[in-house]
Design a protein around this motif. Structure first.
Motif, mmCIF file in Angstrom:
data_model
loop_
_atom_site.group_PDB
_atom_site.id
_atom_site.type_symbol
_atom_site.label_atom_id
_atom_site.label_comp_id
_atom_site.label_asym_id
_atom_site.label_seq_id
_atom_site.Cartn_x
_atom_site.Cartn_y
_atom_site.Cartn_z
ATOM 1 N N UNK A 28 57.425 -10.867 -29.799
ATOM 2 C CA UNK A 28 57.123 -10.116 -28.581
ATOM 3 C C UNK A 28 58.393 -9.511 -27.988
ATOM 4 N N UNK A 29 59.478 -10.250 -28.006
ATOM 5 C CA UNK A 29 60.745 -9.720 -27.495
ATOM 6 C C UNK A 29 61.244 -8.559 -28.342
ATOM 7 N N UNK A 30 61.079 -8.653 -29.667
ATOM 8 C CA UNK A 30 61.490 -7.534 -30.532
ATOM 9 C C UNK A 30 60.645 -6.295 -30.253
ATOM 10 N N UNK A 31 59.352 -6.491 -30.039
ATOM 11 C CA UNK A 31 58.475 -5.360 -29.706
ATOM 12 C C UNK A 31 58.930 -4.727 -28.398
ATOM 13 N N UNK A 32 59.194 -5.549 -27.396
ATOM 14 C CA UNK A 32 59.617 -5.037 -26.096
ATOM 15 C C UNK A 32 60.916 -4.247 -26.214
ATOM 16 N N UNK A 33 61.811 -4.686 -27.078
ATOM 17 C CA UNK A 33 63.101 -4.023 -27.237
ATOM 18 C C UNK A 33 62.969 -2.645 -27.876
ATOM 19 N N UNK A 34 61.865 -2.389 -28.596
ATOM 20 C CA UNK A 34 61.704 -1.098 -29.269
ATOM 21 C C UNK A 34 61.084 -0.037 -28.373
ATOM 22 N N UNK A 35 60.639 -0.423 -27.186
ATOM 23 C CA UNK A 35 59.968 0.506 -26.281
ATOM 24 C C UNK A 35 60.938 0.901 -25.181
ATOM 25 N N UNK A 36 61.148 2.228 -25.010
ATOM 26 C CA UNK A 36 61.994 2.686 -23.911
ATOM 27 C C UNK A 36 61.407 2.191 -22.601
ATOM 28 N N UNK A 37 62.260 1.641 -21.748
ATOM 29 C CA UNK A 37 61.799 1.065 -20.485
ATOM 30 C C UNK A 37 60.623 0.138 -20.751
ATOM 31 N N UNK A 38 60.750 -0.657 -21.805
ATOM 32 C CA UNK A 38 59.661 -1.499 -22.276
ATOM 33 C C UNK A 38 59.224 -2.562 -21.301
ATOM 34 N N UNK A 39 58.083 -3.108 -21.594
ATOM 35 C CA UNK A 39 57.542 -4.160 -20.753
ATOM 36 C C UNK A 39 58.359 -5.434 -20.892
ATOM 37 N N UNK A 40 58.287 -6.265 -19.890
ATOM 38 C CA UNK A 40 58.953 -7.557 -19.973
ATOM 39 C C UNK A 40 58.185 -8.461 -20.916
ATOM 40 N N UNK A 41 58.812 -9.551 -21.308
ATOM 41 C CA UNK A 41 58.125 -10.522 -22.163
ATOM 42 C C UNK A 41 56.878 -11.040 -21.460
ATOM 43 N N UNK A 42 56.960 -11.240 -20.150
ATOM 44 C CA UNK A 42 55.794 -11.737 -19.411
ATOM 45 C C UNK A 42 54.639 -10.751 -19.503
ATOM 46 N N UNK A 43 54.934 -9.459 -19.355
ATOM 47 C CA UNK A 43 53.867 -8.457 -19.441
ATOM 48 C C UNK A 43 53.267 -8.410 -20.838
ATOM 49 N N UNK A 44 54.106 -8.517 -21.866
ATOM 50 C CA UNK A 44 53.580 -8.536 -23.236
ATOM 51 C C UNK A 44 52.724 -9.771 -23.467
ATOM 52 N N UNK A 45 53.139 -10.899 -22.916
ATOM 53 C CA UNK A 45 52.377 -12.124 -23.087
ATOM 54 C C UNK A 45 51.039 -12.033 -22.366
ATOM 55 N N UNK A 46 51.034 -11.458 -21.174
ATOM 56 C CA UNK A 46 49.772 -11.254 -20.453
ATOM 57 C C UNK A 46 48.865 -10.330 -21.261
ATOM 58 N N UNK A 47 49.435 -9.264 -21.818
ATOM 59 C CA UNK A 47 48.649 -8.344 -22.642
ATOM 60 C C UNK A 47 48.076 -9.028 -23.873
ATOM 61 N N UNK A 48 48.889 -9.866 -24.514
ATOM 62 C CA UNK A 48 48.406 -10.600 -25.671
ATOM 63 C C UNK A 48 47.235 -11.500 -25.293
ATOM 64 N N UNK A 49 47.392 -12.237 -24.193
ATOM 65 C CA UNK A 49 46.342 -13.162 -23.766
ATOM 66 C C UNK A 49 45.073 -12.400 -23.392
ATOM 67 N N UNK A 50 45.221 -11.277 -22.684
ATOM 68 C CA UNK A 50 44.045 -10.485 -22.307
ATOM 69 C C UNK A 50 43.335 -9.953 -23.546
ATOM 70 N N UNK A 51 44.101 -9.454 -24.502
ATOM 71 C CA UNK A 51 43.499 -8.957 -25.741
ATOM 72 C C UNK A 51 42.867 -10.067 -26.557
ATOM 73 N N UNK A 52 43.524 -11.210 -26.596
ATOM 74 C CA UNK A 52 42.994 -12.361 -27.318
ATOM 75 C C UNK A 52 41.668 -12.799 -26.704
ATOM 76 N N UNK A 53 41.627 -12.845 -25.370
ATOM 77 C CA UNK A 53 40.386 -13.219 -24.680
ATOM 78 C C UNK A 53 39.270 -12.231 -24.989
#
Length: 83
Positions: A28-53
Motif C-alpha cells: 500500500x505504501x508503494x502504491x501511495x508513493x507512485x501517485x502524485x499527491x497520493x493518498x496516505x496509507x490510512x486512506x489506502x487502507x480505508x479504501x481497501x477495507x471498503x472495497x473488501x466489504x
C-alpha cells in the motif's frame, strides 16, 4: 509482507462485521508513493477495507454489485473525503 493493522482499522473491520484480514501495508505504501499527491496509507487502507466489504457483500449474496459498490463509495466519501 503483512503487518498488524492499526487499532482503528481493526475497529473498522469489527464494525463492518468482517473477520480480521492480513494486509500488505508495504505494498500500500508503494502504491501511495507512485501517485502524485497520493493518498496516505490510512486512506489506502480505508479504501481497501471498503472495497473488501463490498466484495464480500456481493460475493456472499447480500447485495448486487451496484448496491455494494454504492455503499463502498458512500463510506469512502464520508470517511476519506469528509462529505
Amino acid at each position: 509482507m503483512t503487518q498488524h493493522l492499526p487499532a482503528w482499522a481493526n475497529e473498522l473491520l469489527a464494525s463492518l462485521e468482517i473477520d480480521p484480514v492480513e494486509v500488505d501495508l508495504e505494498t500500500l505504501n508503494r502504491i501511495a508513493a507512485t501517485v502524485d499527491d497520493g493518498p496516505s496509507q490510512a486512506h489506502l487502507l480505508i479504501g481497501f477495507i471498503a472495497g473488501y466489504a463490498a466484495g464480500l457483500a456481493e460475493g456472499g449474496g447480500m447485495a448486487d454489485f451496484d448496491r455494494a459498490h454504492a455503499a463502498s463509495v458512500r463510506f469512502m466519501r464520508k470517511h476519506v473525503v469528509g462529505e
